[in-house]
Design a protein around this motif. Structure first.
Motif, PDB file in Angstrom:
ATOM      1  N   UNK A  46       3.217  -5.982  -7.128  1.00  0.00           N
ATOM      2  CA  UNK A  46       3.077  -5.370  -8.439  1.00  0.00           C
ATOM      3  C   UNK A  46       4.180  -4.362  -8.669  1.00  0.00           C
ATOM      4  N   UNK A  47       4.476  -4.121  -9.924  1.00  0.00           N
ATOM      5  CA  UNK A  47       5.517  -3.180 -10.278  1.00  0.00           C
ATOM      6  C   UNK A  47       5.019  -1.772 -10.500  1.00  0.00           C
ATOM      7  N   UNK A  48       3.753  -1.492 -10.241  1.00  0.00           N
ATOM      8  CA  UNK A  48       3.176  -0.187 -10.515  1.00  0.00           C
ATOM      9  C   UNK A  48       3.566   0.807  -9.429  1.00  0.00           C
ATOM     10  N   UNK A  49       4.298   1.829  -9.801  1.00  0.00           N
ATOM     11  CA  UNK A  49       4.671   2.904  -8.887  1.00  0.00           C
ATOM     12  C   UNK A  49       4.481   4.209  -9.642  1.00  0.00           C
ATOM     13  N   UNK A  50       3.272   4.754  -9.579  1.00  0.00           N
ATOM     14  CA  UNK A  50       2.974   5.964 -10.330  1.00  0.00           C
ATOM     15  C   UNK A  50       3.118   7.221  -9.491  1.00  0.00           C
ATOM     16  N   UNK A  51       3.260   7.045  -8.181  1.00  0.00           N
ATOM     17  CA  UNK A  51       3.268   8.186  -7.274  1.00  0.00           C
ATOM     18  C   UNK A  51       4.227   7.921  -6.126  1.00  0.00           C
ATOM     19  N   UNK A  52       4.593   8.972  -5.437  1.00  0.00           N
ATOM     20  CA  UNK A  52       5.372   8.818  -4.210  1.00  0.00           C
ATOM     21  C   UNK A  52       4.454   8.544  -3.026  1.00  0.00           C
ATOM     22  N   UNK A  53       3.152   8.673  -3.227  1.00  0.00           N
ATOM     23  CA  UNK A  53       2.156   8.440  -2.193  1.00  0.00           C
ATOM     24  C   UNK A  53       1.742   6.964  -2.219  1.00  0.00           C
ATOM     25  N   UNK A  54       1.997   6.257  -1.137  1.00  0.00           N
ATOM     26  CA  UNK A  54       1.714   4.823  -1.088  1.00  0.00           C
ATOM     27  C   UNK A  54       0.217   4.529  -1.163  1.00  0.00           C
ATOM     28  N   UNK A  55      -0.614   5.404  -0.596  1.00  0.00           N
ATOM     29  CA  UNK A  55      -2.061   5.200  -0.690  1.00  0.00           C
ATOM     30  C   UNK A  55      -2.524   5.278  -2.141  1.00  0.00           C
ATOM     31  N   UNK A  56      -1.957   6.228  -2.875  1.00  0.00           N
ATOM     32  CA  UNK A  56      -2.302   6.377  -4.288  1.00  0.00           C
ATOM     33  C   UNK A  56      -1.858   5.152  -5.075  1.00  0.00           C
ATOM     34  N   UNK A  57      -0.656   4.679  -4.814  1.00  0.00           N
ATOM     35  CA  UNK A  57      -0.164   3.473  -5.482  1.00  0.00           C
ATOM     36  C   UNK A  57      -1.058   2.272  -5.165  1.00  0.00           C
ATOM     37  N   UNK A  58      -1.465   2.146  -3.900  1.00  0.00           N
ATOM     38  CA  UNK A  58      -2.323   1.031  -3.503  1.00  0.00           C
ATOM     39  C   UNK A  58      -3.661   1.098  -4.226  1.00  0.00           C
ATOM     40  N   UNK A  59      -4.262   2.282  -4.301  1.00  0.00           N
ATOM     41  CA  UNK A  59      -5.533   2.435  -5.017  1.00  0.00           C
ATOM     42  C   UNK A  59      -5.373   2.018  -6.476  1.00  0.00           C
TER      43      UNK A  59
END
Length: 147
Positions: free
Chosen positions: A1-14
């Protein structure tokens, strides 16, 4: 997916899982779901925006405890249906939709929560102020689940 809202990978995964729930539960396209998630995240993590509504800015701790399905409901309600931040209206909508509201013990800064007059109360440290709406949300439950 192209969603990258944070520098935190756990947050992006959620939030990638939130996007999937938005697609499967509410019928959004991938692009629309990602757009809604990005807007929600931008607003609800911004303390200046949250100050306008007298709410606490949301963090990964909050997102993690609500989990992806609950966050999809929040994104749909606030961004998809274009509601202003209003927890009481969100809870009422959840109840009308027949969602199973669960009691959750959320530590939020080590404070935790507890039962009071049959209602599970979240810690004061988790929110700017403890409002009746949070009490009413958790009073629908039989017993708390600890996460």
């Amino acid at each position: 997916m192209g969603l990258k809202i944070s520098t935190d990978e756990d947050e992006n995964f959620l939030f990638e899982r939130v996007v999937k729930h938005l697609q499967s539960s509410y019928g959004y396209s991938l692009e629309d779901a990602e757009r809604l998630v990005s807007r929600y995240y931008e607003k609800f993590t911004d303390q200046n925006y949250c100050d306008k509504y007298d709410i606490m800015a949301q963090t990964m701790d909050f997102f993690g405890h609500i989990e992806s399905r609950g966050m999809a409901d929040r994104v749909h309600f606030y961004e998809g249906l274009k509601h202003e931040p209003d927890e009481a209206a969100f809870i009422e909508w959840q109840q009308k939709m027949g969602f199973d509201l669960k009691c959750v013990r959320w530590g939020g800064g080590g404070g935790g929560g507890g039962w009071l007059n049959g209602c599970f109360i979240l810690s004061v440290s988790a929110f700017r102020s403890l409002r009746a709406v949070y009490i009413s949300c958790f009073s629908v439950c039989q017993k708390p689940e600890t996460v």
